[in-house]
Structures are given as C-alpha cells and as structure tokens.
Design a protein around this motif. Sequence first.
Motif, PDB file in Angstrom:
ATOM      1  N   LEU A   1       0.836  -1.206   0.000  1.00  0.00           N
ATOM      2  CA  LEU A   1       0.000   0.000   0.000  1.00  0.00           C
ATOM      3  C   LEU A   1       0.869   1.253   0.000  1.00  0.00           C
ATOM      4  CD1 LEU A   1      -2.818   1.261   0.171  1.00  0.00           C
ATOM      5  CD2 LEU A   1      -2.702   1.006   2.663  1.00  0.00           C
TER       6      LEU A   1
ATOM      7  N   ARG B   1       0.924   4.309  -2.740  1.00  0.00           N
ATOM      8  CA  ARG B   1       0.756   5.716  -2.384  1.00  0.00           C
ATOM      9  C   ARG B   1       1.893   6.566  -2.938  1.00  0.00           C
ATOM     10  NH1 ARG B   1      -0.452   4.342   3.973  1.00  0.00           N
ATOM     11  NH2 ARG B   1      -2.749   4.154   3.859  1.00  0.00           N
TER      12      ARG B   1
ATOM     13  N   LYS C   1      -2.241   8.908   3.196  1.00  0.00           N
ATOM     14  CA  LYS C   1      -3.276   8.246   3.991  1.00  0.00           C
ATOM     15  C   LYS C   1      -4.333   7.548   3.130  1.00  0.00           C
ATOM     16  CE  LYS C   1      -2.930  11.142   8.147  1.00  0.00           C
ATOM     17  NZ  LYS C   1      -1.770  11.931   7.739  1.00  0.00           N
TER      18      LYS C   1
ATOM     19  N   GLN D   1      -6.339   4.859   0.952  1.00  0.00           N
ATOM     20  CA  GLN D   1      -6.511   3.412   0.943  1.00  0.00           C
ATOM     21  C   GLN D   1      -6.525   2.913  -0.506  1.00  0.00           C
ATOM     22  OE1 GLN D   1      -6.342   1.703   3.904  1.00  0.00           O
ATOM     23  NE2 GLN D   1      -5.899   3.806   4.591  1.00  0.00           N
ATOM     24  N   GLU D   2      -6.549   1.606  -0.672  1.00  0.00           N
ATOM     25  CA  GLU D   2      -6.435   1.018  -2.004  1.00  0.00           C
ATOM     26  C   GLU D   2      -7.490   1.560  -2.961  1.00  0.00           C
ATOM     27  OE1 GLU D   2      -7.155  -3.407  -3.614  1.00  0.00           O
ATOM     28  OE2 GLU D   2      -5.347  -3.215  -2.380  1.00  0.00           O
TER      29      GLU D   2
ATOM     30  N   ASP E   1      -9.123   4.336  -2.826  1.00  0.00           N
ATOM     31  CA  ASP E   1      -8.861   5.752  -3.095  1.00  0.00           C
ATOM     32  C   ASP E   1      -7.778   5.913  -4.159  1.00  0.00           C
ATOM     33  OD1 ASP E   1     -10.624   6.418  -0.977  1.00  0.00           O
ATOM     34  OD2 ASP E   1      -8.986   6.169   0.471  1.00  0.00           O
TER      35      ASP E   1
END
Length: 310
Positions: free
Chosen positions: A113, A117, A130, A132-133, A135
């Motif tokens: 992850l 990012r 911050k 998530q996958e 997003d």
Amino acid sequence: MIEIIAGVILDIFVGDPKSFPHPVKAMGKLICLEEKIVRKIIHNDLSLKVAGLLIVSINLFIGFFLPFYLLKLLESNRALRFLLSTYLVYSCVAARDLHFEAFEVIKALKRSLNEGRARLSYIVGRDTDKLQEEDIYRAVVETVSENTSDGVIAPLFYMILLGPSGGLAYKFANTMDSMLGYKNDKYRYLGYFPARVDDLLNILPSRITSLMMVLTSIGRFDLKNGYSILMRDHYKHKSPNSGWPESAAAGLLGIRLGGGSYYGGVFVDKPFLGEEGEASSEKHVRSAVEIMYRTEIGVILIWILISYLV
C-alpha cells in the motif's frame, strides 16, 4: 495528416523515454527561469498578475512560431521536414506515458500500500500518504480520464487545426498552468492568466473528448449511463473542463469519482461524480486506459473521414 498519424503511432509504441530530449522539459525550464526573474524584480500583486500575462504571451508566441518557422525553413527538404513534424506531434501526445504511469501505480500497489501511495504521488497533486487502495485506484482513473483530454485529445485537436505548431503552443499553455496555475497565496496573482488561458484552450477539447469517450464505448462499456452521468454531473467539478471527461468515465465504468481530498494537509471538499457502485479497482484503471485509446483512435478516424468528405 500523415505526420500526425505517424506521431500518434510513435507515441503509442514508444512513449517518452526519460533520457530522450523533449520539448516539454525545455518549456518547464524556461517557465522556472521566468518565474525566478519575475519574483526578483516584482513584489506587488497587480504587477505579478501583469507579469503572468506577459509570461503567457511570450511563451505562446515561442511555442507557436518557433516550430512554425523551423518547419517553413525545411520546406525544400521534405524528408527532414517530415521527420521534424512527426517528432513534434509525437512529443505533444502523451497517451503511452499516461498508460505507463497508471500501470506503474497498479504494480506498486500490488507490492504494498505504501509503494502504491508513493507511486501515485508522481501523477496527482493531492496528499497520498493516507489513501486506501480504493482511493488510489479512483485517483488513477480520475487522472487518466482528465488527461485523456489534456494530454491526448486537446493537443491532437490543435494540431489538426493548426499543425504541429498548434500542438506545441497548447502544450506550453498546459505546462504553464501545471506549474503556475495553483489557487494558493503564492500563485494567486502570477498564475491567474496561465490558469485562465489553459481553461479557455480546453473548453472545446474537453467537450469533444467526453462525447467521444461515450461514442467510442459502444458495445464495450455502459454507453447510456456514460452519457446520462456526463450530462448530469459535468458541471459539478470546480474546473470548467475537467468534469466533462471525468463524469463520462464515471458513468461508463459505473463507479463514483471525485470527493474531497487533502492538498498540503488542507482538506478540500469536492462533489462526487457518478453513482455509488462498485469500488474502484485495478480493472477500472485498465478500462480507463482502454477508453483513452479508443477515444484517441476515434478522433483520428473521424478526422480522416471528414477530411476525405470535404
């Protein structure tokens, strides 16, 4: 026509090697130099705004007339003129590079992850630490759909109208917007005209792009929903242009794009585009890239058809 088609094919199969000379790199360096000079000698808001207009005027002049006269000088050497013209077209269109960057995020996200990012931060302006996958995948789809207009169809549109010089002038305007067009205290005045000119130049291309995204999705994606969401949600985006291709993609893929994000630690609330459906995932990123290529090819085919009819 042949030079534009050759340049597009070259972009699709070669992309932009990082070490290869590229006009946009030169544009970026010139804009950086211009900003440094302006900030050394100007210290009030109105003058910064005027300086922004001057930067836009100078760079659009360079972007259009430098390649225009280079190509004119080569009129007697058709082979060399063809090579330069094809190269300029190739350098203006960024479909393969966009494809590459989107798939690099997928690869990084499969590793971890945090890597996903980090890789996403290469292509978006929002804070990614911050996310998530889901997003991350949603952000990539948004970027691909928006840049289907800015990075592919808009330069094609101006090259079809004005030749390679039109494409270079557009790329200069788009680069100025990406470097100076921020709506923050630092760039509010200097970036005012770069942002407005980019908005103006993208009015027609963004609308053409969104309609072609829908049209070229016949038999592959949800055309009816794509058109419906496009007509309903395109105005919700703060940008007068970005909402068009993004809302078309949201409808075609049956997902929801947009929503609030953090920029420099500050939360910016943004409306959603599309209806809540499946969670954004790898398959939607791959589909967004496919829609980009379908749109590019569709625009070229329609241009060829119109050329032969008239």
